[in-house]
Design a protein around this motif. Sequence first.
Motif, PDB file in Angstrom:
ATOM      1  N   ILE A   2       2.262   1.819  -3.545  1.00  0.00           N
ATOM      2  CA  ILE A   2       1.253   2.332  -4.471  1.00  0.00           C
ATOM      3  C   ILE A   2       0.958   3.801  -4.191  1.00  0.00           C
ATOM      4  CG2 ILE A   2      -1.144   2.127  -5.226  1.00  0.00           C
ATOM      5  CD1 ILE A   2       0.574  -0.153  -6.198  1.00  0.00           C
ATOM      6  N   ASN A  53      -0.704  -2.256 -11.679  1.00  0.00           N
ATOM      7  CA  ASN A  53      -1.165  -2.051 -13.046  1.00  0.00           C
ATOM      8  C   ASN A  53      -1.833  -0.687 -13.192  1.00  0.00           C
ATOM      9  OD1 ASN A  53      -0.282  -4.676 -13.519  1.00  0.00           O
ATOM     10  ND2 ASN A  53      -2.289  -5.553 -13.050  1.00  0.00           N
ATOM     11  N   ILE A 107      -3.533   3.478  -9.962  1.00  0.00           N
ATOM     12  CA  ILE A 107      -2.664   2.304  -9.976  1.00  0.00           C
ATOM     13  C   ILE A 107      -3.337   1.213  -9.141  1.00  0.00           C
ATOM     14  CG2 ILE A 107      -0.379   1.385  -9.429  1.00  0.00           C
ATOM     15  CD1 ILE A 107      -0.270   3.561 -11.539  1.00  0.00           C
ATOM     16  N   SER A 108      -3.449   0.020  -9.697  1.00  0.00           N
ATOM     17  CA  SER A 108      -4.104  -1.082  -8.986  1.00  0.00           C
ATOM     18  C   SER A 108      -3.196  -1.647  -7.904  1.00  0.00           C
ATOM     19  CB  SER A 108      -4.469  -2.188  -9.979  1.00  0.00           C
ATOM     20  OG  SER A 108      -3.329  -2.990 -10.264  1.00  0.00           O
ATOM     21  N   PRO A 109      -3.724  -2.484  -6.999  1.00  0.00           N
ATOM     22  CA  PRO A 109      -2.890  -3.094  -5.957  1.00  0.00           C
ATOM     23  C   PRO A 109      -1.772  -3.969  -6.500  1.00  0.00           C
ATOM     24  CG  PRO A 109      -5.206  -3.238  -5.358  1.00  0.00           C
ATOM     25  CD  PRO A 109      -5.163  -2.742  -6.772  1.00  0.00           C
ATOM     26  N   ILE A 140      -4.762   1.805 -14.274  1.00  0.00           N
ATOM     27  CA  ILE A 140      -6.212   1.846 -14.455  1.00  0.00           C
ATOM     28  C   ILE A 140      -6.543   3.017 -15.374  1.00  0.00           C
ATOM     29  CG2 ILE A 140      -8.442   2.059 -13.302  1.00  0.00           C
ATOM     30  CD1 ILE A 140      -6.996   1.090 -10.718  1.00  0.00           C
ATOM     31  N   THR A 187     -13.880   1.044 -17.825  1.00  0.00           N
ATOM     32  CA  THR A 187     -12.587   1.087 -17.155  1.00  0.00           C
ATOM     33  C   THR A 187     -11.802  -0.172 -17.493  1.00  0.00           C
ATOM     34  OG1 THR A 187     -13.424   2.418 -15.320  1.00  0.00           O
ATOM     35  CG2 THR A 187     -11.402   1.182 -14.929  1.00  0.00           C
ATOM     36  N   SER A 188     -10.552   0.010 -17.856  1.00  0.00           N
ATOM     37  CA  SER A 188      -9.675  -1.119 -18.170  1.00  0.00           C
ATOM     38  C   SER A 188      -8.408  -1.025 -17.329  1.00  0.00           C
ATOM     39  CB  SER A 188      -9.308  -1.138 -19.657  1.00  0.00           C
ATOM     40  OG  SER A 188     -10.451  -1.338 -20.460  1.00  0.00           O
ATOM     41  N   THR A 189      -7.827  -2.179 -17.043  1.00  0.00           N
ATOM     42  CA  THR A 189      -6.573  -2.245 -16.293  1.00  0.00           C
ATOM     43  C   THR A 189      -5.506  -2.887 -17.162  1.00  0.00           C
ATOM     44  OG1 THR A 189      -7.778  -2.477 -14.208  1.00  0.00           O
ATOM     45  CG2 THR A 189      -5.464  -3.099 -14.195  1.00  0.00           C
ATOM     46  N   THR A 224       0.835  -1.206   0.000  1.00  0.00           N
ATOM     47  CA  THR A 224       0.000   0.000   0.000  1.00  0.00           C
ATOM     48  C   THR A 224       0.867   1.252   0.000  1.00  0.00           C
ATOM     49  OG1 THR A 224      -1.767  -1.151   1.183  1.00  0.00           O
ATOM     50  CG2 THR A 224      -1.798   1.259   1.244  1.00  0.00           C
ATOM     51  N   SER A 227       1.944   6.775  -6.772  1.00  0.00           N
ATOM     52  CA  SER A 227       0.829   7.530  -7.339  1.00  0.00           C
ATOM     53  C   SER A 227       1.043   9.034  -7.203  1.00  0.00           C
ATOM     54  CB  SER A 227      -0.488   7.113  -6.674  1.00  0.00           C
ATOM     55  OG  SER A 227      -0.768   5.750  -6.941  1.00  0.00           O
TER      56      SER A 227
END
Length: 335
Positions: free
Chosen positions: A273, A308, A303-305, A310, A318-320, A270, A277
Motif C-alpha cells: 500500500i 480500494n 488507498i485502503s488496506p 478512498i 468519504t467513500s471507498t 502495508t 501510494s
Amino acid sequence: MLKTNDTKKKVLKILMEKEKNLISGSELSSLLNVSRQTIWKTIESLREEGFYIESVPHQGYRLLDKNEADLSPTWIELELEDVAWGHPILYWESLDSTQEPAKSLARQGASEGVVVISREQKAGRGRLGRTWLSPEEGSISLSVLTRPNIDPSLLQLLSLSTAIAVHDSLKELFNIDLELKWPNDVLFRGAKLCGILIEASSEPGKVHYAVIGVGINANLSPQILRSVDKPTTSLKAILGKDVHRGKIIATLIRKLEKEVKNLEKNEGITECIQKYSKLCSTLGMKVKVEQNDQFTVGTATGISPLGNLIVKMEDGSTSTFAAADITHLKMSEAQ
C-alpha cells in the motif's frame, strides 16, 4: 503452442556462449549425451522460436541472430533459471486471450508460476470487459498463474502489486518515470502504456488461483497508436527504438514473484500500500467515479488496506471504491 525442454535450453546456452563460432553436431551430442538426431530436432525447434541458426556442412552450427526470437520461451526460461516462476513458459502465435489457457491450466491443477504468452491476442480484454489492443507485431501479452496464500478480500492488492512490478521492471530496464493509475493502469505522461487484469477463483478464506494478465504496448507503431480513441503510448514511442520483449517479460516475472510473495507476509500488505501510494498519480487528483451507471466527483485521498480507493466527495463525505471506473479530471473539468 511452443515450449522448451532441458535439451533446448542447454543447446541454446552453448550456442550463445559460442557467439558466432561454429560447434559441431557431434560435439553437442557428446556434451549433452544425446543423439545427433536429437540435436538436429532441437536446432529445428529453436529455429521455430525465431533463432537464426546457420548449418555449415561438415562443420556444425552457429547462432547468427536472435533478434527475431524476442518472445522465445527457451530464451526467457534461461533468463529465469534462478527463479521459481516462469517454468514453463507456454507460447502461442495467436490466442483470443492469454487468460483462457492460463485459467484452464489452473482448473487442471497446474502449479503456480506457469506463464502463457502470445504474439497476438484476437480478443484481448481489460477490466469491465473493455477491449485491449494486442496486434501481432509489437505487443506483450502474458498471463501468469498464481496461487497466493492470502484472504480473498485482498485480491485487489494483486493489481497493485502487479502495477508495482511493471513500474519497477521498466524503470530498471529503461530508466523511464511512469505513473500508476488506480487500480490497474500504468501511464507515461498521462498516456496508457500497460493494462492489468486479475481473474480469480476463491471461496471464503481461500484463493484457489488468481490469473494475472498483463498487456504492455512494447513496439507498437505510431499508426497503431493513433487508432486508439484514448491517450495511448508504447515503449517504442517513448524510447525511439524497438525493445526486446523477452527481457521485459523475464524481468517482470522475477519482480512479480517477489511482489506477490511479499503479500503473504504480515508486513507485506502495508509495504504494498505504501509503495503503490507513492507511485499512484490518482491520489490527490479530482476524479470522476463511475459505478453502476452512476457518476460522482471527488478527490482521491488514499488507498485502503484492501487496496480500494478512498475518495472525499464534493459534499464532504468519504467513500471507498473497490471496482469503480476512475477518470482523472483536468482543472477545467473538475469545476
